[in-house]
Design a protein around this motif. Structure first.
Motif, PDB file in Angstrom:
ATOM      1  N   ARG A  45       0.767  -1.240   0.068  1.00 23.51           N
ATOM      2  CA  ARG A  45      -0.050  -0.043   0.019  1.00 23.51           C
ATOM      3  C   ARG A  45       0.824   1.305  -0.032  1.00 23.51           C
ATOM      4  O   ARG A  45       1.599   1.490   0.743  1.00 23.51           O
ATOM      5  N   ILE A  46       0.475   2.218  -0.807  1.00 26.25           N
ATOM      6  CA  ILE A  46       1.357   3.369  -1.151  1.00 26.25           C
ATOM      7  C   ILE A  46       0.345   4.543  -1.194  1.00 26.25           C
ATOM      8  O   ILE A  46      -0.324   4.775  -2.006  1.00 26.25           O
ATOM      9  N   PRO A  47      -0.276   5.097   0.076  1.00 28.32           N
ATOM     10  CA  PRO A  47      -1.249   5.966   0.157  1.00 28.32           C
ATOM     11  C   PRO A  47      -0.837   7.236  -0.820  1.00 28.32           C
ATOM     12  O   PRO A  47       0.210   7.907  -0.733  1.00 28.32           O
ATOM     13  N   GLY A  48      -2.075   7.657  -1.626  1.00 34.24           N
ATOM     14  CA  GLY A  48      -1.753   8.752  -2.550  1.00 34.24           C
ATOM     15  C   GLY A  48      -0.666   8.450  -3.877  1.00 34.24           C
ATOM     16  O   GLY A  48      -0.682   9.106  -4.584  1.00 34.24           O
ATOM     17  N   GLY A  49      -0.044   7.103  -3.874  1.00 36.96           N
ATOM     18  CA  GLY A  49       0.918   6.568  -4.778  1.00 36.96           C
ATOM     19  C   GLY A  49       1.828   7.364  -4.637  1.00 36.96           C
ATOM     20  O   GLY A  49       3.159   7.212  -5.439  1.00 36.96           O
ATOM     21  N   VAL A  50       2.266   8.008  -3.580  1.00 35.18           N
ATOM     22  CA  VAL A  50       3.542   8.975  -3.402  1.00 35.18           C
ATOM     23  C   VAL A  50       4.637   8.207  -2.764  1.00 35.18           C
ATOM     24  O   VAL A  50       4.605   7.564  -1.752  1.00 35.18           O
ATOM     25  N   LEU A  51       5.808   8.156  -3.626  1.00 36.42           N
ATOM     26  CA  LEU A  51       7.118   7.382  -3.087  1.00 36.42           C
ATOM     27  C   LEU A  51       8.268   8.527  -3.095  1.00 36.42           C
ATOM     28  O   LEU A  51       8.263   9.305  -3.907  1.00 36.42           O
ATOM     29  N   ASN A 112      -5.596   2.129   2.340  1.00 41.62           N
ATOM     30  CA  ASN A 112      -5.950   2.337   0.825  1.00 41.62           C
ATOM     31  C   ASN A 112      -6.492   3.766   0.624  1.00 41.62           C
ATOM     32  O   ASN A 112      -7.711   4.138   0.852  1.00 41.62           O
ATOM     33  N   ILE A 113      -5.673   4.669   0.085  1.00 40.81           N
ATOM     34  CA  ILE A 113      -6.093   5.874  -0.123  1.00 40.81           C
ATOM     35  C   ILE A 113      -5.500   6.371  -1.403  1.00 40.81           C
ATOM     36  O   ILE A 113      -4.360   6.306  -2.065  1.00 40.81           O
ATOM     37  N   VAL A 114      -6.439   6.406  -2.202  1.00 37.66           N
ATOM     38  CA  VAL A 114      -5.963   7.107  -3.529  1.00 37.66           C
ATOM     39  C   VAL A 114      -6.139   8.776  -3.472  1.00 37.66           C
ATOM     40  O   VAL A 114      -7.090   9.311  -2.714  1.00 37.66           O
ATOM     41  N   ALA A 115      -5.478   9.526  -4.266  1.00 36.88           N
ATOM     42  CA  ALA A 115      -5.388  11.122  -4.245  1.00 36.88           C
ATOM     43  C   ALA A 115      -5.251  11.424  -5.545  1.00 36.88           C
ATOM     44  O   ALA A 115      -4.864  10.952  -6.527  1.00 36.88           O
ATOM     45  N   SER A 116      -5.917  12.532  -5.992  1.00 37.13           N
ATOM     46  CA  SER A 116      -5.598  13.153  -7.287  1.00 37.13           C
ATOM     47  C   SER A 116      -4.183  13.471  -7.567  1.00 37.13           C
ATOM     48  O   SER A 116      -3.341  14.215  -6.836  1.00 37.13           O
ATOM     49  N   PRO A 117      -3.604  12.611  -8.598  1.00 35.61           N
ATOM     50  CA  PRO A 117      -2.111  12.599  -8.667  1.00 35.61           C
ATOM     51  C   PRO A 117      -1.471  13.793  -9.074  1.00 35.61           C
ATOM     52  O   PRO A 117      -0.503  14.043  -8.899  1.00 35.61           O
ATOM     53  N   LEU A 118      -2.240  14.806  -9.711  1.00 34.98           N
ATOM     54  CA  LEU A 118      -1.784  16.137 -10.035  1.00 34.98           C
ATOM     55  C   LEU A 118      -1.847  17.215  -8.793  1.00 34.98           C
ATOM     56  O   LEU A 118      -1.731  18.506  -9.276  1.00 34.98           O
ATOM     57  N   TRP A 132      -4.216  16.303   3.537  1.00 30.35           N
ATOM     58  CA  TRP A 132      -5.304  15.625   3.791  1.00 30.35           C
ATOM     59  C   TRP A 132      -4.987  14.117   3.820  1.00 30.35           C
ATOM     60  O   TRP A 132      -4.969  13.352   4.392  1.00 30.35           O
ATOM     61  N   LEU A 133      -4.007  13.902   2.870  1.00 26.71           N
ATOM     62  CA  LEU A 133      -3.235  12.408   2.746  1.00 26.71           C
ATOM     63  C   LEU A 133      -2.305  12.048   3.809  1.00 26.71           C
ATOM     64  O   LEU A 133      -2.601  11.296   4.519  1.00 26.71           O
ATOM     65  N   THR A 134      -1.469  12.961   4.386  1.00 29.36           N
ATOM     66  CA  THR A 134      -0.895  12.742   5.179  1.00 29.36           C
ATOM     67  C   THR A 134      -1.580  12.742   6.502  1.00 29.36           C
ATOM     68  O   THR A 134      -1.448  11.890   7.338  1.00 29.36           O
ATOM     69  N   GLY A 135      -2.620  13.353   6.581  1.00 30.44           N
ATOM     70  CA  GLY A 135      -3.326  13.576   7.934  1.00 30.44           C
ATOM     71  C   GLY A 135      -4.160  12.124   8.113  1.00 30.44           C
ATOM     72  O   GLY A 135      -4.136  11.801   9.057  1.00 30.44           O
ATOM     73  N   LEU A 136      -4.861  11.806   7.040  1.00 32.34           N
ATOM     74  CA  LEU A 136      -5.727  10.383   6.917  1.00 32.34           C
ATOM     75  C   LEU A 136      -4.703   9.426   7.392  1.00 32.34           C
ATOM     76  O   LEU A 136      -5.118   8.537   8.194  1.00 32.34           O
ATOM     77  N   ASP A 137      -3.666   9.543   6.778  1.00 32.71           N
ATOM     78  CA  ASP A 137      -2.738   8.095   6.959  1.00 32.71           C
ATOM     79  C   ASP A 137      -2.328   8.032   8.291  1.00 32.71           C
ATOM     80  O   ASP A 137      -2.152   6.897   8.926  1.00 32.71           O
ATOM     81  N   ARG A 138      -1.873   9.336   8.789  1.00 34.70           N
ATOM     82  CA  ARG A 138      -1.518   9.332  10.271  1.00 34.70           C
ATOM     83  C   ARG A 138      -2.531   8.737  11.207  1.00 34.70           C
ATOM     84  O   ARG A 138      -2.639   8.032  12.056  1.00 34.70           O
ATOM     85  N   LEU A 139      -3.582   9.228  10.974  1.00 39.50           N
ATOM     86  CA  LEU A 139      -4.878   8.935  11.658  1.00 39.50           C
ATOM     87  C   LEU A 139      -5.272   7.244  11.508  1.00 39.50           C
ATOM     88  O   LEU A 139      -5.446   6.879  12.685  1.00 39.50           O
ATOM     89  N   PRO A 194     -15.570  22.325   7.186  1.00 36.28           N
ATOM     90  CA  PRO A 194     -14.078  22.788   7.043  1.00 36.28           C
ATOM     91  C   PRO A 194     -13.296  22.034   6.515  1.00 36.28           C
ATOM     92  O   PRO A 194     -13.099  20.821   7.265  1.00 36.28           O
ATOM     93  N   GLY A 195     -12.258  22.329   5.588  1.00 37.59           N
ATOM     94  CA  GLY A 195     -11.444  21.378   4.910  1.00 37.59           C
ATOM     95  C   GLY A 195     -10.497  20.982   6.059  1.00 37.59           C
ATOM     96  O   GLY A 195      -9.950  19.681   6.084  1.00 37.59           O
ATOM     97  N   ALA A 196      -9.881  21.702   7.082  1.00 33.37           N
ATOM     98  CA  ALA A 196      -9.077  21.217   8.080  1.00 33.37           C
ATOM     99  C   ALA A 196      -9.571  19.950   8.645  1.00 33.37           C
ATOM    100  O   ALA A 196      -8.639  19.223   9.710  1.00 33.37           O
ATOM    101  N   GLU A 197     -10.954  19.777   8.953  1.00 28.81           N
ATOM    102  CA  GLU A 197     -11.479  18.697   9.582  1.00 28.81           C
ATOM    103  C   GLU A 197     -11.577  17.269   8.755  1.00 28.81           C
ATOM    104  O   GLU A 197     -11.984  16.541   9.197  1.00 28.81           O
ATOM    105  N   ALA A 198     -11.320  17.502   7.508  1.00 33.72           N
ATOM    106  CA  ALA A 198     -11.601  16.505   6.638  1.00 33.72           C
ATOM    107  C   ALA A 198     -11.058  15.004   6.773  1.00 33.72           C
ATOM    108  O   ALA A 198     -11.662  13.988   6.853  1.00 33.72           O
ATOM    109  N   PRO A 199      -9.561  14.886   7.272  1.00 35.30           N
ATOM    110  CA  PRO A 199      -9.099  13.778   7.611  1.00 35.30           C
ATOM    111  C   PRO A 199      -9.779  12.891   8.738  1.00 35.30           C
ATOM    112  O   PRO A 199     -10.177  11.811   8.594  1.00 35.30           O
ATOM    113  N   ARG A 200     -10.257  13.849   9.813  1.00 32.88           N
ATOM    114  CA  ARG A 200     -10.942  13.211  10.811  1.00 32.88           C
ATOM    115  C   ARG A 200     -12.295  12.595  10.580  1.00 32.88           C
ATOM    116  O   ARG A 200     -12.753  11.660  10.906  1.00 32.88           O
TER     117      ARG A 200
END
Length: 437
Positions: A45-51, A112-118, A132-139, A194-200
């Motif tokens: 698993r590579i959240p957001g595909g980011v390596l 399992n997290i996909v994110a807009s690649p661009l 959001w990606l880093t926040g959700l993966d951490r949570l 609010p966007g700041a609350e999105a991951p939680r």
């Protein structure tokens, strides 16, 4: 903003629901290998595909030492290693863990997290969902209840362009200015917060799903009985302060990043991103090393896309054409005219015992001009790795033939075209289906 919510694990022996699973979740991971005809398989698993380049090098080293040497991309922006020995688990875990690809052993299959690649890379001026990606993966990795999620449960983080919103995730966040829209399943009614609350909020939605899924044993939102499915959003809203409802239909078709050069935001005109697709999602060692080396010369990052492609951010604008030409010479798809554009396939024979055909060879024999719709070749009715939205479904049939259907809105018409074994009309039938209005 969010009230506390805990959830229990789904019942291991679901009873009485039409959608209940008859066996446990056997979805492979890095620590749970899957036995295939070509050896064991690991799904990383590579959240957001980011390596990072160091992580990309670790994947190459693991495949070289323990597998078939290739890196296989999935429809969720993850990586698979194939041809592994059944006893390689400890060494594989050590290699990938040292590179930071296993931040939590208990959560590795649920990341399992996909994110807009661009996101944050192009000139469209859309919000960057990387926080959001880093926040959700951490949570997720800190949540005890999240360990009960199936390896198939999917989160999607969309920056507003609609690309990963169309992928049919269980929980989707869509950026809308400073706000986030929270979609559960395919519901056209979303919650605005609010966007700041999105991951939680996304994690909360997953926890509410687990609570609702317990009686049925459902693994995904779409598996819930209709009555339960319809109340999920309301149950989540009750635990959010200040969330409001809004209408936002899910896009019917996911549009991947077009291969080529990606124009950067005005403030970063000195650099661009490189986008390339990978024929049938399989990267040979030399191709993977080229991509890793290219990323090292640019921004030090690779992004794997849910369409079996790769984005390399941070290329110097005056060197970008040359770098893209190197990727093209290595066999990657760098422009829309490639006959492999939009062509996908499952692993097929000889890698899968369930497959009725070597569908990758079938696809290669029938490849032609690119069409409006993507096409996916499947060796059996499971259709592993198929696209979402509108696409052309080519399934191998007993006896060596193929059945071709245009899929719209997740449903198949009742009049598929069946091509008998060895027919020279297979390529033209697929080409015709791909140009369907």
């Amino acid at each position: 903003m969010l009230a506390a919510m805990s959830a229990s694990a789904p019942s291991p022996r679901p009873q009485g629901a039409a959608c209940a699973r008859s066996s446990g979740d056997a979805c492979p991971g890095t620590l749970r290998l899957h036995r295939a005809d070509d050896g064991a398989l690991a799904r990383v698993r590579i959240p957001g595909g980011v390596l990072t380049t160091a992580q990309a090098e670790a994947l190459h080293e693991a495949s070289r030492r323990l597998g078939d040497g290739d890196v296989h991309l999935t429809s969720r922006g993850n990586a698979q290693l194939r041809g592994l020995s059944q006893d390689c688990g400890p060494e594989l875990a050590g290699l990938l863990g040292a590179a930071g690809l296993l931040p939590s052993e208990r959560h590795e299959r649920v990341r399992n997290i996909v994110a807009s690649p661009l996101t944050g890379l192009d000139d469209r001026g859309l919000p960057d969902v990387r926080p959001w990606l880093t926040g959700l993966d951490r949570l997720l990795c800190r949540s005890e209840s999240a360990t009960a999620l199936s390896g198939r449960f999917l989160f999607a983080l969309d920056d507003g362009r609609g690309d990963v919103d169309a992928l049919g995730a269980d929980v989707t966040l869509v950026a809308d200015g400073a706000d986030a829209l929270l979609r559960i399943g395919d519901s056209a009614t979303v919650l605005r917060l609010p966007g700041a609350e999105a991951p939680r909020a996304a994690l909360l939605a997953a926890e509410v799903f687990l609570h609702a899924a317990r009686p049925s044993g459902a693994w995904r939102v779409k598996d819930l009985p209709d009555g339960v499915h319809a109340t999920l959003r309301d149950r989540v809203a009750q635990r959010l302060t200040g969330a409001t409802t809004a209408d936002a239909s899910r896009p019917k078709r996911a549009v991947p990043p077009p291969p080529g050069l990606v124009p950067a935001p005005t403030a970063h005109r000195h650099s661009v991103a490189l986008a390339a697709d990978v024929p049938l999602g399989r990267l040979a060692p030399a191709q993977w090393q080229l991509l890793t080396g290219t990323a090292r010369r640019c921004g030090g990052e690779l992004r794997l896309t849910p369409w079996r492609g790769v984005v390399v951010p941070g290329a110097a604008a005056d060197r970008a054409d040359g770098l893209l030409a190197e990727l093209d010479a290595a066999g990657l798809i760098t422009g829309p005219a490639s006959p492999w554009s939009g062509v996908g396939a499952c692993i097929g024979q000889p890698g899968c015992a369930k497959s009725l055909s070597d569908v990758r060879a079938d696809a290669a024999a029938a490849v032609g001009p690119p069409g409006r719709l993507p096409v996916h070749w499947s060796g059996c009715e499971r259709r592993c790795g198929h696209p979402h939205g509108e696409w052309v479904d080519v399934v191998a049939t007993p006896g060596g033939g193929h059945r071709i259907t245009v899929v719209r809105d997740g449903t198949r018409p009742h009049d598929p075209v069946t091509v008998p074994p060895g027919s020279p009309s297979l390529a033209s039938a697929v080409a015709t289906a791909r140009t369907a209005p």
